[in-house]
Design a protein around this motif. Structure first.
Motif, short mmCIF file in Angstrom:
data_model
loop_
_atom_site.label_atom_id
_atom_site.label_comp_id
_atom_site.label_asym_id
_atom_site.label_seq_id
_atom_site.Cartn_x
_atom_site.Cartn_y
_atom_site.Cartn_z
N VAL A 1 0.77 -1.35 0.29
CA VAL A 1 -0.10 0.39 -0.10
C VAL A 1 1.28 0.72 0.34
N ALA B 1 0.69 -7.36 4.47
CA ALA B 1 0.15 -6.13 4.70
C ALA B 1 1.90 -5.62 4.85
N LEU C 1 -6.07 -4.46 6.85
CA LEU C 1 -5.18 -5.96 5.58
C LEU C 1 -4.53 -6.79 6.79
N GLU C 2 -4.72 -6.21 7.82
CA GLU C 2 -3.58 -6.45 9.15
C GLU C 2 -4.36 -7.58 10.04
N LEU D 1 -4.02 -0.54 5.13
CA LEU D 1 -2.68 -1.13 5.97
C LEU D 1 -3.53 -1.79 7.30
N CYS E 1 2.97 -2.94 10.26
CA CYS E 1 3.11 -4.24 9.04
C CYS E 1 4.81 -3.57 8.72
#
Length: 318
Positions: free
Chosen positions: A5, A28, A20-21, A17, A42
């Protein structure tokens, strides 16, 4: 699946982000200008300054999908002598460099966050913007985003990479800055605003809704090579937005019913024609294609999104 990203420090990039984690099967990766050890949970990879038109070698190694949120955004008080060149340096040439790096790394899909301003500044009454409308960018920022869209499509098709373009309207959510933050500050202080007669409706998108759509576009097979519009699917008038925010802020809204024609004239006299257009004009989007093709619906209501935004503002104001 590794997802890189860009714009990791921005409102949208940071939220993507964070989401996504917590997504199973997703790794991520924050694409940053400069590495900052210990900042965030991340992995970070240094891309360098996209405005310089190059990306650090190996930054996209192993990445399957890129979500490109980094951009030079719309500037209210422009200081550049050549704004279009400044926007193009980041939004077009920076995107070109990222695309080249993505192709070399074997990236499968490239998701570009664009802007509804590519469609134009004002939608006609009863005719919300759609993906089928001809592009009508009105300022340097919008032109650069339209050029970036065209570049992404042509480059990806030439190099066998999948692309997705998402055009959001005004994004609000926890941590939002600029005009939305100023509106909350003004309403929270109980100061009068001359917007009581503005019944024009405008589409907004809660940060959580935009992020949800972007995550959907990472893997959805029907998102390939498509442009999508996004909103909360619940357009508000300027008055309705101000009144809801005031209630959440626990303040009284003093909205003076100045006719739109007078407000436009006054703002133009002081060199704020762009503000007049955004305040008094209608800007609505049709997300039927997004709903139908992706079977996607905004998971967060307007009221929920505004409540989260105001709660964060109240907790972090100084």
């Amino acid at each position: 699946m590794q997802v890189l990203v860009t714009g990791a420090g921005g409102l949208v990039g940071m939220a993507v982000l964070g989401r996504l984690e917590h997504e199973q099967g997703m790794q991520a990766i924050a694409g940053v200008r400069v590495l900052a050890p210990g900042n965030g949970e991340c992995e970070q990879r240094m891309l360098g300054d996209l405005a310089e038109g190059r990306v650090a070698a190996g930054a996209l190694r192993g990445v399957e999908v890129v979500v490109h949120t980094a951009a030079r955004v719309h500037v209210m008080e422009e200081s550049e002598q050549d704004p279009l060149a400044a926007f193009r340096a980041v939004n077009v040439e920076g995107t070109r460099a990222l695309l080249k790096a993505a192709a070399q790394a074997g990236v499968r899909r490239f998701v570009l966050v664009s802007s509804i301003k590519v469609n134009g500044e004002v939608s006609l009454p009863g005719r919300p913007f759609s993906e089928q409308d001809a592009a009508n960018p009105q300022d340097a920022y919008a032109r650069s985003k339209w050029e970036a869209e065209q570049l992404v499509q042509a480059f990806c098709e030439q190099h066998g990479m999948e692309w997705v373009v998402v055009r959001p309207p005004l994004v609000y959510g926890p941590g939002v800055k600029a005009n939305f933050q100023r509106l909350m500050r003004t309403l929270g202080r109980g100061l009068p605003l001359p917007i009581g007669a503005l019944r024009n409706r405008r589409s907004l998108v809660a940060l959580d809704n935009l992020v949800d759509l972007l995550v959907t576009c990472l893997t959805h097979p029907r998102a390939v090579n498509q442009t999508f519009l996004v909103s909360d699917d619940d357009d508000l008038s300027v008055v309705a937005l101000a009144e809801r925010l005031a209630r959440l802020l626990g303040s009284r809204s003093w909205l003076l019913p100045i006719p739109a024609t007078y407000l436009r004239a006054a703002l133009r006299l002081i060199g704020r024609a762009g503000v007049a257009q955004r305040l008094c004009g209608e800007l609505r989007v049709d997300i039927e294609k997004t709903r139908a093709l992706l079977d996607w619906h905004p998971p967060v209501t307007v009221d929920e999104g505004l409540a989260r935004t105001v709660t964060h503002y109240l907790e972090h104001r100084h």
